[in-house]
Design a protein around this motif. Structure first.
Motif, PDB file in Angstrom:
ATOM      1  N   GLY A   1       1.068  -0.986  -0.122  1.00 14.73           N
ATOM      2  CA  GLY A   1      -0.080   0.039   0.157  1.00 14.73           C
ATOM      3  C   GLY A   1       0.841   1.280   0.150  1.00 14.73           C
ATOM      4  O   GLY A   1       0.498   2.317  -0.777  1.00 14.73           O
ATOM      5  N   GLN A   2       1.914   1.327   0.906  1.00 17.30           N
ATOM      6  CA  GLN A   2       2.961   2.319   0.842  1.00 17.30           C
ATOM      7  C   GLN A   2       3.461   2.486  -0.483  1.00 17.30           C
ATOM      8  O   GLN A   2       3.788   3.744  -1.128  1.00 17.30           O
ATOM      9  CB  GLN A   2       3.980   2.319   1.737  1.00 17.30           C
ATOM     10  CG  GLN A   2       3.497   2.228   3.179  1.00 17.30           C
ATOM     11  CD  GLN A   2       3.134   3.611   3.582  1.00 17.30           C
ATOM     12  OE1 GLN A   2       3.829   4.468   3.471  1.00 17.30           O
ATOM     13  NE2 GLN A   2       1.820   3.510   4.370  1.00 17.30           N
TER      14      GLN A   2
ATOM     15  N   MET B   1       2.027   1.843  -3.437  1.00 18.15           N
ATOM     16  CA  MET B   1       1.021   2.632  -4.343  1.00 18.15           C
ATOM     17  C   MET B   1       0.761   3.808  -4.166  1.00 18.15           C
ATOM     18  O   MET B   1       0.486   4.651  -4.989  1.00 18.15           O
ATOM     19  CB  MET B   1      -0.151   1.648  -4.148  1.00 18.15           C
ATOM     20  CG  MET B   1      -0.239   0.307  -4.694  1.00 18.15           C
ATOM     21  SD  MET B   1      -1.668  -0.601  -4.429  1.00 18.15           S
ATOM     22  CE  MET B   1      -2.929   0.357  -5.245  1.00 18.15           C
ATOM     23  N   ASN B   2       1.419   4.395  -2.794  1.00 23.31           N
ATOM     24  CA  ASN B   2       1.052   5.831  -2.505  1.00 23.31           C
ATOM     25  C   ASN B   2       2.221   6.858  -3.129  1.00 23.31           C
ATOM     26  O   ASN B   2       2.237   7.829  -3.040  1.00 23.31           O
ATOM     27  CB  ASN B   2       0.915   6.126  -1.101  1.00 23.31           C
ATOM     28  CG  ASN B   2      -0.405   5.339  -0.758  1.00 23.31           C
ATOM     29  OD1 ASN B   2      -1.148   5.262  -1.424  1.00 23.31           O
ATOM     30  ND2 ASN B   2      -0.295   5.078   0.688  1.00 23.31           N
ATOM     31  N   LYS B   3       3.234   5.908  -3.665  1.00 24.60           N
ATOM     32  CA  LYS B   3       4.456   6.486  -4.114  1.00 24.60           C
ATOM     33  C   LYS B   3       4.613   6.438  -5.839  1.00 24.60           C
ATOM     34  O   LYS B   3       4.951   5.393  -6.173  1.00 24.60           O
ATOM     35  CB  LYS B   3       5.627   6.070  -3.303  1.00 24.60           C
ATOM     36  CG  LYS B   3       5.797   6.462  -1.852  1.00 24.60           C
ATOM     37  CD  LYS B   3       6.976   5.819  -1.194  1.00 24.60           C
ATOM     38  CE  LYS B   3       6.941   6.021   0.238  1.00 24.60           C
ATOM     39  NZ  LYS B   3       7.045   7.406   0.567  1.00 24.60           N
ATOM     40  N   GLU B   4       4.144   7.662  -6.360  1.00 26.74           N
ATOM     41  CA  GLU B   4       4.048   7.287  -7.870  1.00 26.74           C
ATOM     42  C   GLU B   4       5.463   6.978  -8.397  1.00 26.74           C
ATOM     43  O   GLU B   4       5.595   6.268  -9.416  1.00 26.74           O
ATOM     44  CB  GLU B   4       3.604   8.669  -8.368  1.00 26.74           C
ATOM     45  CG  GLU B   4       2.065   8.782  -7.857  1.00 26.74           C
ATOM     46  CD  GLU B   4       1.624  10.277  -8.707  1.00 26.74           C
ATOM     47  OE1 GLU B   4       2.481  10.853  -9.555  1.00 26.74           O
ATOM     48  OE2 GLU B   4       0.684  10.589  -8.320  1.00 26.74           O
TER      49      GLU B   4
ATOM     50  N   THR C   1       7.721   6.082   7.490  1.00 26.14           N
ATOM     51  CA  THR C   1       7.646   5.374   6.557  1.00 26.14           C
ATOM     52  C   THR C   1       9.004   4.211   6.627  1.00 26.14           C
ATOM     53  O   THR C   1       9.591   3.892   5.702  1.00 26.14           O
ATOM     54  CB  THR C   1       7.737   5.694   5.142  1.00 26.14           C
ATOM     55  OG1 THR C   1       8.506   6.776   4.884  1.00 26.14           O
ATOM     56  CG2 THR C   1       6.028   6.375   5.006  1.00 26.14           C
TER      57      THR C   1
END
Length: 464
Positions: free
Chosen positions: A266-267, A269-272, A352
């Motif tokens: 999930g982390q 996916m949050n970082k393009e 993170t």
């Protein structure tokens, strides 16, 4: 925390050798994979088994089979009964087996709380040292050649409760995969009353000439060893006062690990701009523990000065299926790439931190799959440099070794412990005994740090 008393008395001391004339005199040249482990302190592993029998039953009904099966197993795994020979500088060390070489075998009886020894909660580190054998001292000849025994064993009986099999061995003889191949083979021969089928089906491959060295790694590593390695002692992990340390086992359940993996994804996916991650159980577990350890060091500290300070994490990668030349899966020796990664303190302590740790550890694992020998020429120098910083965390063991599959006929081990982490400061990893897919994490920390680590562990589990 008062240290419980364990009264240990020696019943018997003997030597166990391969059957007479079963192994010819053999010299095993060290490969470039073996040389870095000349620096390593002896490995110490304990296996605890429930065995509710009196001592005389063990010595009369079980011990003869245990020793006979060990003798038969050493016929194939003879390097463990051999000696490491270290000639004076510029002469290459080697392993030499001669007729009559044997393994010291101690039988002892203990009085004390067996169940406490196999518990997970924090205990004084000194409790386990009663059950670890001592290697015989090295012999030094007139020309300054050192001859070093490679393994010793101790079996300790807890009357009507259980037994502990303790082994100490030099890493230069075998890596974890090779050592546990030996242990499971011995257990199988013992369990079957001397049946050698398992040895015929899965014999160790002892020919170290299989290791090709087109890039001259051996010479590079030997020169480092000759220049400083034979005299260098890494004191960064030594704790003179064991009274200040406790050891505990923490368990990551299968659900914890799957939740951790999903959180990391999930982390990502949050970082393009984030690249695909390698998120195995090993990678996720190591990242989680690394961050918890660093957080526990800074618990209650509000001023995180010098956030650019580098922290290091070291692990090994089995290379038996990762090299450009074939190596049998039962190769007996060392076949490990040394992997070291680094992160700044601010990254590890950030929100993170686990994600950042997964990224660097996973990338190193992925690199080792295709470039296992990248940077191998400086393995010794890199290890020395990072060890001296005082910010290096290392890993002992692996969930893939199948520690709890070692059944001598009394069932699976009740507990297995890696004792040398008390000195080295490493974390130990093993598969969970009681849940498939779970991981056992062994730690030895100062008393004042264990509560901080537990708090960091529990707080981090709330992330997923």
């Amino acid at each position: 925390m008062a240290q419980p008393t364990y009264r240990v008395s020696v019943i018997e001391q003997s030597q166990v050798a391969p059957p007479p004339s079963s192994v010819p005199a053999t010299t095993l040249s060290l490969s470039f994979f073996d040389i870095p482990w000349l620096l390593c302190r002896p490995m110490q592993r304990l296996f605890f088994y429930e065995l509710p029998q009196p001592t005389n039953y063990f010595t009369q009904a079980i011990l003869p089979t245990l020793k006979h099966s060990l003798s038969l197993t050493l016929q194939r795994f003879f390097p463990l009964a051999a000696n490491l020979v270290c000639p004076p500088q510029t002469h290459k060390p080697h392993i030499f087996y001669a007729e009559g070489n044997s393994v010291p075998f101690t039988v002892a009886e203990a009085a004390g709380d067996f169940n406490r020894l196999v518990a997970n909660y924090p205990r004084d580190v000194r409790e386990l040292h009663h059950f670890v054998p001592q290697l015989p001292p090295a012999h030094v000849s007139s020309d300054k050649t050192r001859v070093i025994p490679l393994m010793a064993m101790q079996v300790t009986v807890f009357p009507n409760e259980g037994i502990c099999i303790g082994i100490i061995f030099c890493h230069v003889a075998a890596d974890g995969r090779a050592f546990h191949h030996f242990m499971k083979s011995w257990a199988s021969v013992c369990r079957t009353g001397g049946d050698l089928t398992c040895l015929d089906r899965s014999p160790p491959f002892n020919d170290r000439a299989v290791m090709k060295d087109p890039n001259g790694l051996e010479q590079n590593l030997l020169e480092d060893w000759w220049s400083w390695g034979s005299a260098w002692t890494d004191d960064t992990g030594l704790i003179n006062d064991f009274a200040e340390k406790v050891r505990a086992t923490f368990v990551l359940s299968r659900a914890h690990i799957e939740g951790l993996k999903q959180w990391v994804k999930g982390q990502c996916m949050n970082k393009e701009d984030s690249e695909p991650l390698h998120v195995s159980t090993f990678v996720a577990t190591c990242a989680f523990i690394w961050v918890c350890l660093i957080k526990s060091q800074y618990n209650g500290v509000s001023d995180f000065s010098d956030n650019s300070e580098l922290f290091y994490f070291a692990f090994v990668a089995d290379c038996r299926n990762r090299l450009k030349f074939p190596v049998p899966c039962t190769y007996f020796g060392n076949c490990l790439a040394i992997c070291i990664v680094a992160l700044e303190k601010g990254e590890l302590l950030g929100e993170t931190g686990i994600f950042e740790a997964v990224k660097v550890i996973g990338n190193k694992v992925r690199q080792s799959e295709t470039e296992a020998l990248r940077g191998a020429e400086t393995w010794l120098l890199d290890w020395k440099e990072k060890s001296e910083t005082g910010t290096l965390v290392t890993v002992a063991g692996s969930p893939r070794l199948g520690v709890y599959e070692t059944d001598f006929g009394w069932g699976r081990p009740k507990k297995s412990e890696v004792v040398h982490i008390d000195v080295t400061g490493a974390i130990s990893l093993a598969e969970c005994r009681d849940e498939e897919g779970g991981i056992e994490v062994g730690l030895a920390l100062r008393r004042k740090n264990i509560a901080d680590f537990t708090a960091a562990w529990e707080q981090s589990l709330k992330l997923f």
